[in-house]
Scaffold this active site. Structure first.
Site, mmCIF file in Angstrom:
data_model
loop_
_atom_site.group_PDB
_atom_site.id
_atom_site.type_symbol
_atom_site.label_atom_id
_atom_site.label_comp_id
_atom_site.label_asym_id
_atom_site.label_seq_id
_atom_site.Cartn_x
_atom_site.Cartn_y
_atom_site.Cartn_z
ATOM 1 N N THR A 1 0.864 -1.191 0.000
ATOM 2 C CA THR A 1 0.000 0.000 0.000
ATOM 3 C C THR A 1 0.892 1.230 0.000
ATOM 4 O O THR A 1 1.724 1.401 0.902
ATOM 5 C CB THR A 1 -0.889 -0.007 1.261
ATOM 6 O OG1 THR A 1 -1.633 -1.220 1.256
ATOM 7 C CG2 THR A 1 -1.842 1.178 1.263
ATOM 8 N N CYS B 1 -3.253 -1.654 9.141
ATOM 9 C CA CYS B 1 -3.649 -1.032 7.871
ATOM 10 C C CYS B 1 -4.522 0.204 8.041
ATOM 11 O O CYS B 1 -4.102 1.306 7.704
ATOM 12 C CB CYS B 1 -4.369 -2.050 6.995
ATOM 13 S SG CYS B 1 -3.278 -3.371 6.465
HETATM 14 C C1 UDX Z 1 -8.132 -4.204 6.519
HETATM 15 C C2 UDX Z 1 -9.026 -4.267 5.275
HETATM 16 O O1 UDX Z 1 -10.290 -4.841 5.611
HETATM 17 C C3 UDX Z 1 -8.347 -5.079 4.191
HETATM 18 O O2 UDX Z 1 -9.133 -5.071 3.006
HETATM 19 C C4 UDX Z 1 -6.993 -4.472 3.905
HETATM 20 O O3 UDX Z 1 -6.298 -5.232 2.945
HETATM 21 C C5 UDX Z 1 -6.171 -4.383 5.170
HETATM 22 O O4 UDX Z 1 -6.887 -3.673 6.170
HETATM 23 P P1 UDX Z 1 -7.556 -5.871 8.521
HETATM 24 O O5 UDX Z 1 -6.604 -4.833 9.011
HETATM 25 O O6 UDX Z 1 -7.132 -7.300 8.498
HETATM 26 O O7 UDX Z 1 -8.016 -5.529 7.026
HETATM 27 O O8 UDX Z 1 -8.833 -5.771 9.465
HETATM 28 P P2 UDX Z 1 -10.401 -5.534 9.281
HETATM 29 O O9 UDX Z 1 -11.101 -6.815 9.308
HETATM 30 O O10 UDX Z 1 -10.666 -4.620 8.172
HETATM 31 O O11 UDX Z 1 -10.713 -4.782 10.663
HETATM 32 C C6 UDX Z 1 -10.065 -3.549 10.978
HETATM 33 C C7 UDX Z 1 -10.465 -3.060 12.332
HETATM 34 O O12 UDX Z 1 -11.785 -2.562 12.299
HETATM 35 C C8 UDX Z 1 -10.434 -4.111 13.451
HETATM 36 O O13 UDX Z 1 -9.862 -3.519 14.598
HETATM 37 C C9 UDX Z 1 -11.892 -4.442 13.671
HETATM 38 O O14 UDX Z 1 -12.153 -4.858 14.988
HETATM 39 C C10 UDX Z 1 -12.538 -3.100 13.373
HETATM 40 N N1 UDX Z 1 -13.941 -3.194 12.921
HETATM 41 C C11 UDX Z 1 -14.251 -3.852 11.767
HETATM 42 C C12 UDX Z 1 -14.942 -2.575 13.659
HETATM 43 O O15 UDX Z 1 -14.673 -1.954 14.694
HETATM 44 N N2 UDX Z 1 -16.235 -2.634 13.204
HETATM 45 C C13 UDX Z 1 -16.557 -3.275 12.062
HETATM 46 O O16 UDX Z 1 -17.753 -3.281 11.721
HETATM 47 C C14 UDX Z 1 -15.552 -3.908 11.319
#
Ligand code: UDX
Length: 517
Positions: free
Chosen positions: A138, A303
């Site tokens: 990224t 991320c």
């Molecule tokens: C993210 C993107 O989803 C992914 O497409 C990208 O490639 C990398 O970043 P990731 O970091 O693995 O992926 O986590 P993700 O599942 O997106 O969750 C991110 C954060 O948001 C977590 O802390 C999760 O607990 C929080 N979250 C997610 C919420 O608080 N509420 C939600 O509804 C969804």
């Protein structure tokens, strides 16, 4: 080192490029394993010798469901190998995937491109035959164009009239698609995998985005993703800058959605409305949808937080900072949720946290991960410890990483009786399944006080209340606030905290609140 190819192998390679992966962190290790699983020959490189040794021995250096089994299966086929030699990958590969990290700059909001520049700087002078370099990291918009220039300048194959001979028979032959490139070209192919679902997201992504500068580069990428494309996965072919932006825009949108519902939680707290019901009602509108609309303690990880900051920093540099100013607000809403958990807990414990024994459930930034980078759970544990509370953090897989990131609290891998005994409150911050399955009736007698803050809305509040617990969850009606709540609310734990008046309003007991207990 490379042995000469048999004719049948050479024929296969005209359609099936040989792949390399540069950087075997989260993204690179997953990509290498999954591409081997899809039938490609894959050679992955890393500068970290110990990481390469562990991967070669079939061990994944981080927690990711299913990945270790696939690693071992593909090592056994011989399709997947690891090395520390850039010379070896340069000789081997038709398509080189660059998967190194681009963390937040120390002392700034922008992306640190030093690993990316080092990887390209090391690989480029070794590329003596036609091949495609594919950036997956990224990056700020404009980075790919710079890297394309570096390749044009440094790669020998771009100065020797096309397909220069390699060091031996096998290395000399590029796959058909790679040979058509005429030299070394660049493509940008952002990665959207989610931790915890990395294997599924890589084997069958929602979409493929190809940022390319020529039809030949598109052809080489299509060859490298042929088994994925054959499943019907949509391919979006575009320029470098659009491809780069797709990734940062996607993560910004997801972060915005989470902060939107968390902002609604703040408003719900002011009027004793229920943010969970609100979110559910919104989710039935197909234009809105329910994904990433889960309120709680906000987003973290390697991320979303750093990507929205780097995106703003890049927009500022481009003179369009005003367009992304809202992302600063998204970040602030997100950080306020951490303070809010501390405020709720202090309110439930008579306004003071000093010397309280607190059991924090969760260290990872989300379940099914051992990643604690910018973890809301660990940030809250830190805030709690700074109030003078005695904090024990439980996480099934992340305590090893958490100990290094936050050494000032105690840790346990399980909810042992010994960590529960005498505790004043339980705070759930990562929604691991095993936490949702805890029995409040069994835990209750071990506690000094039965107070639980469910910051991820993972518990059955009615069940905990029936077992005699004070159950509080951000953005939800408070039910009965425990007796002894002071008239003066606790001092906010950071500058970003909710003003005391708002806190008081948000946690007052409504006349219609259901009785609990
Ligand atoms: C993210 C993107 O989803 C992914 O497409 C990208 O490639 C990398 O970043 P990731 O970091 O693995 O992926 O986590 P993700 O599942 O997106 O969750 C991110 C954060 O948001 C977590 O802390 C999760 O607990 C929080 N979250 C997610 C919420 O608080 N509420 C939600 O509804 C969804």
């Amino acid at each position: 080192m490379t042995t000469p190819e048999r004719p049948d192998q050479a024929a296969d390679r005209t359609s099936r490029p040989r792949l390399t992966v540069i950087g075997t962190g989260y993204l690179g290790a997953t990509h290498a394993v999954c591409m081997a699983e899809l039938g490609f020959e894959v050679l992955a490189v890393d500068v970290d010798q110990s990481k390469i040794e562990r991967l070669s021995a079939g061990e994944i250096p981080f927690f990711e469901p299913d990945l270790a089994d696939l690693l071992r299966a593909n090592l056994a086929t011989g399709r997947l190998r690891f090395t520390t030699s850039f010379e070896e990958i340069a000789a081997f590969g038709d398509v080189h995937f660059v998967c190194v990290g681009t963390p937040q700059q120390a002392g700034g909001n922008g992306a640190d491109l030093s690993h990316l520049n080092a990887a390209v700087g090391r690989l480029a002078p070794l590329l003596t035959r036609p091949c495609l370099v594919v950036g997956k990291s990224t990056v700020p918009a404009g980075t790919a164009a710079d890297i394309a220039q570096t390749l044009a300048r440094l790669a020998p194959a771009n100065h020797t009239n096309g397909a220069a001979a390699g060091t031996n028979g096998a290395a000399a032959g590029s796959s058909g698609a790679a040979a058509a490139l005429g030299g070394v070209q660049l493509a940008w192919n952002p990665e959207f995998l989610r931790e915890g679902f990395a294997v599924a997201d890589t084997l069958r992504p929602d979409r493929l985005v190809f940022g390319v500068a020529s039809p030949a580069a598109e052809g080489a990428l299509r060859a490298a993703f042929a088994p994925v494309i054959a499943q019907g996965v949509p391919v979006i072919v575009t320029d470098y800058a659009t491809a780069e932006l797709v990734k940062t825009a996607a993560n910004s949108f997801l972060a915005t959605k989470i902060s939107f519902i968390n902002a609604m939680a703040e408003v719900c707290e002011a009027v004793d409305a229920d943010v969970l019901t609100l979110a559910e009602a919104l989710s039935h509108d197909v234009r809105i949808g329910g994904n990433f609309l889960r309120p709680g303690v906000g987003f973290g990880g390697g991320c979303l937080p750093k990507d929205i900051r780097a995106f703003q920093a890049r927009a500022d540099e481009l003179g369009v900072g005003v367009a992304l100013r809202f992302l600063g607000e998204i970040d602030e809403i997100n950080n306020r949720r951490r303070d809010r958990v501390v405020e709720l807990l202090a309110a439930a414990l008579d306004g003071t946290l000093a010397h309280r024994r607190l059991l924090v459930l969760g260290a990872a930034f989300k379940p099914n991960s051992d990643d604690v980078r910018d973890s809301p759970a660990l940030a809250v544990a830190d805030l709690l410890a700074r109030t003078g509370a005695q904090v024990t953090v439980v996480d099934p897989v992340a305590t090893h990483n958490a100990r290094r990131a936050l050494p000032t609290v105690a840790y346990s891998d399980r909810v042992e009786d010994s960590v529960v005994t005498g505790a004043d409150a339980v705070v759930l911050l990562t929604e691991w399944r095993q936490f949702a399955e805890l029995d409040p009736a069994r835990l209750g007698p071990l506690m000094r006080r039965r107070v639980v803050i469910d910051a991820r809305h993972a518990l059955d509040g009615d069940r905990w209340r029936r077992a005699g617990w004070v159950y509080l969850a951000p953005g939800r009606p408070t039910g009965v606030i425990p007796t002894g709540v002071p008239a003066q609310w606790p001092v906010p734990t950071s500058a970003a905290s909710t003003p005391p008046a708002q806190v008081a309003a948000a946690t007052r007991v409504p006349a219609h609140a259901p009785q609990v207990g």
